[in-house]
Every structure is written in structure tokens, then in C-alpha cells.
Design a protein around this motif. Sequence first.
Motif, mmCIF file in Angstrom:
data_model
loop_
_atom_site.group_PDB
_atom_site.id
_atom_site.type_symbol
_atom_site.label_atom_id
_atom_site.label_comp_id
_atom_site.label_asym_id
_atom_site.label_seq_id
_atom_site.Cartn_x
_atom_site.Cartn_y
_atom_site.Cartn_z
ATOM 1 N N TRP A 10 -50.124 -17.880 -83.110
ATOM 2 C CA TRP A 10 -50.885 -18.591 -81.938
ATOM 3 C C TRP A 10 -51.008 -19.853 -82.030
ATOM 4 O O TRP A 10 -51.333 -20.499 -83.307
ATOM 5 N N GLU A 11 -50.789 -20.616 -80.981
ATOM 6 C CA GLU A 11 -51.287 -22.138 -81.050
ATOM 7 C C GLU A 11 -51.983 -22.648 -79.999
ATOM 8 O O GLU A 11 -51.797 -22.232 -78.886
ATOM 9 N N GLY A 12 -53.125 -23.334 -80.481
ATOM 10 C CA GLY A 12 -53.886 -23.977 -79.427
ATOM 11 C C GLY A 12 -55.200 -23.232 -78.974
ATOM 12 O O GLY A 12 -55.456 -22.110 -79.728
ATOM 13 N N ALA A 13 -55.954 -23.434 -78.064
ATOM 14 C CA ALA A 13 -57.214 -22.954 -77.722
ATOM 15 C C ALA A 13 -56.892 -21.505 -76.959
ATOM 16 O O ALA A 13 -55.916 -21.286 -76.566
ATOM 17 N N GLY A 14 -58.073 -20.737 -76.734
ATOM 18 C CA GLY A 14 -58.061 -19.582 -76.226
ATOM 19 C C GLY A 14 -57.347 -19.615 -74.802
ATOM 20 O O GLY A 14 -56.415 -18.967 -74.295
ATOM 21 N N LYS A 15 -58.011 -20.645 -73.936
ATOM 22 C CA LYS A 15 -57.386 -20.618 -72.331
ATOM 23 C C LYS A 15 -56.097 -21.406 -72.159
ATOM 24 O O LYS A 15 -55.456 -21.137 -71.574
ATOM 25 N N THR A 16 -55.858 -22.361 -72.987
ATOM 26 C CA THR A 16 -54.715 -23.180 -72.944
ATOM 27 C C THR A 16 -53.644 -22.776 -74.017
ATOM 28 O O THR A 16 -52.495 -23.515 -73.916
ATOM 29 N N GLY A 17 -53.954 -22.357 -74.856
ATOM 30 C CA GLY A 17 -53.159 -21.937 -76.158
ATOM 31 C C GLY A 17 -52.016 -21.033 -75.619
ATOM 32 O O GLY A 17 -51.825 -20.301 -74.431
ATOM 33 N N GLN A 18 -51.163 -20.833 -76.861
ATOM 34 C CA GLN A 18 -49.777 -19.802 -76.224
ATOM 35 C C GLN A 18 -49.626 -19.022 -77.472
ATOM 36 O O GLN A 18 -49.512 -19.587 -78.756
ATOM 37 N N GLY A 19 -49.319 -17.480 -77.530
ATOM 38 C CA GLY A 19 -49.249 -17.009 -78.676
ATOM 39 C C GLY A 19 -47.548 -16.340 -78.540
ATOM 40 O O GLY A 19 -46.889 -16.410 -77.426
ATOM 41 N N LYS A 20 -47.103 -15.803 -79.622
ATOM 42 C CA LYS A 20 -45.725 -15.136 -79.521
ATOM 43 C C LYS A 20 -46.009 -13.812 -80.580
ATOM 44 O O LYS A 20 -46.725 -14.002 -81.736
ATOM 45 N N VAL A 21 -45.476 -12.790 -80.184
ATOM 46 C CA VAL A 21 -45.681 -11.449 -80.579
ATOM 47 C C VAL A 21 -44.271 -10.945 -80.826
ATOM 48 O O VAL A 21 -43.430 -11.068 -80.472
#
Length: 145
Positions: A10-21
Motif C-alpha cells: 500500500w502507498e498513500g493515505a486511506g482515501k487517496t492511496g492505492q494498494g496492490k494485492v
Amino acid sequence: MADKKASVHWEGAGKTGQGKVSTETGALKDYPYGFASRFGDDRKGTNPEEIVGAAHAACFTMAFAFALEAEGLAATAIDTRAAVRLVKDGEGFKIDRIALELDASIPGIDEAKFQAIAKGAKEACPLSKALASVPEITLKATLQG
């Protein structure tokens, strides 16, 4: 039995961030998810509830196939859908329902036996057991033709 593994970056804040699974098998490899794919209409990413639904449907379907086999039966087709509902819970959220829908074609089975095997498979499925804290897990099982 070996542990099955998945990871998230995950990179960034909760609402504006982006994750990769990602999963160890590579079935998911750096697959995107974030606020918009979870709470909005972004269809380019996934979300935890969708992944839980897919896992539950897959687990239940396999448990059902094994239960049929134990009865000397085999399906010509099994299709399962899972709908996972995420609702507001105070300051956070919770999953309050998982609705499983099963459609199956099984030669040589009557409706009562079909329903009993489906119910038993739902109860025996390891993910049903793991998700026991979900207040409502339903099953609509339809025997085709």
C-alpha cells in the motif's frame, strides 16, 4: 497442509492511496485496489469483500462437489455466486451478510437430497466456519433440469 499466502503493498493515505494485492500462486499479481474500488464505482480494481466472496464461493463449491462424491454422485455443472454486504458500523464498517447462490445439474438426485447435501456443504466449508462471525450467511440452492 501448507500455509496459503497472499500479500499487499500500500502507498498513500486511506482515501487517496492505492494498494496492490498478490497471491503466491500468481492468480493475483499486483492487482490494484483502493477506496474507489471498495466504496465507489471504480471497476479497475478489486476489494477485500469481492475477494472474500470469491474465496467463499470457491470453497463452498469444492465442499459441495466432495459431498456429492461421498454420496456416489457427480455434478455435470456447479455454478456458485456470493454477494458480500459491507455496511456502516459506528465509525467503521462490518460484513453483515454473505448470500451464496448455487445452481447445479446433478443426474440421479432428488430435491430433498440435493438441499440436504448443499446445506451440509455450506456448514462444512472451511470458509463458512472461518466467517462464522458474519451474522447472516444464506444459501439459495437450485437444482437444474
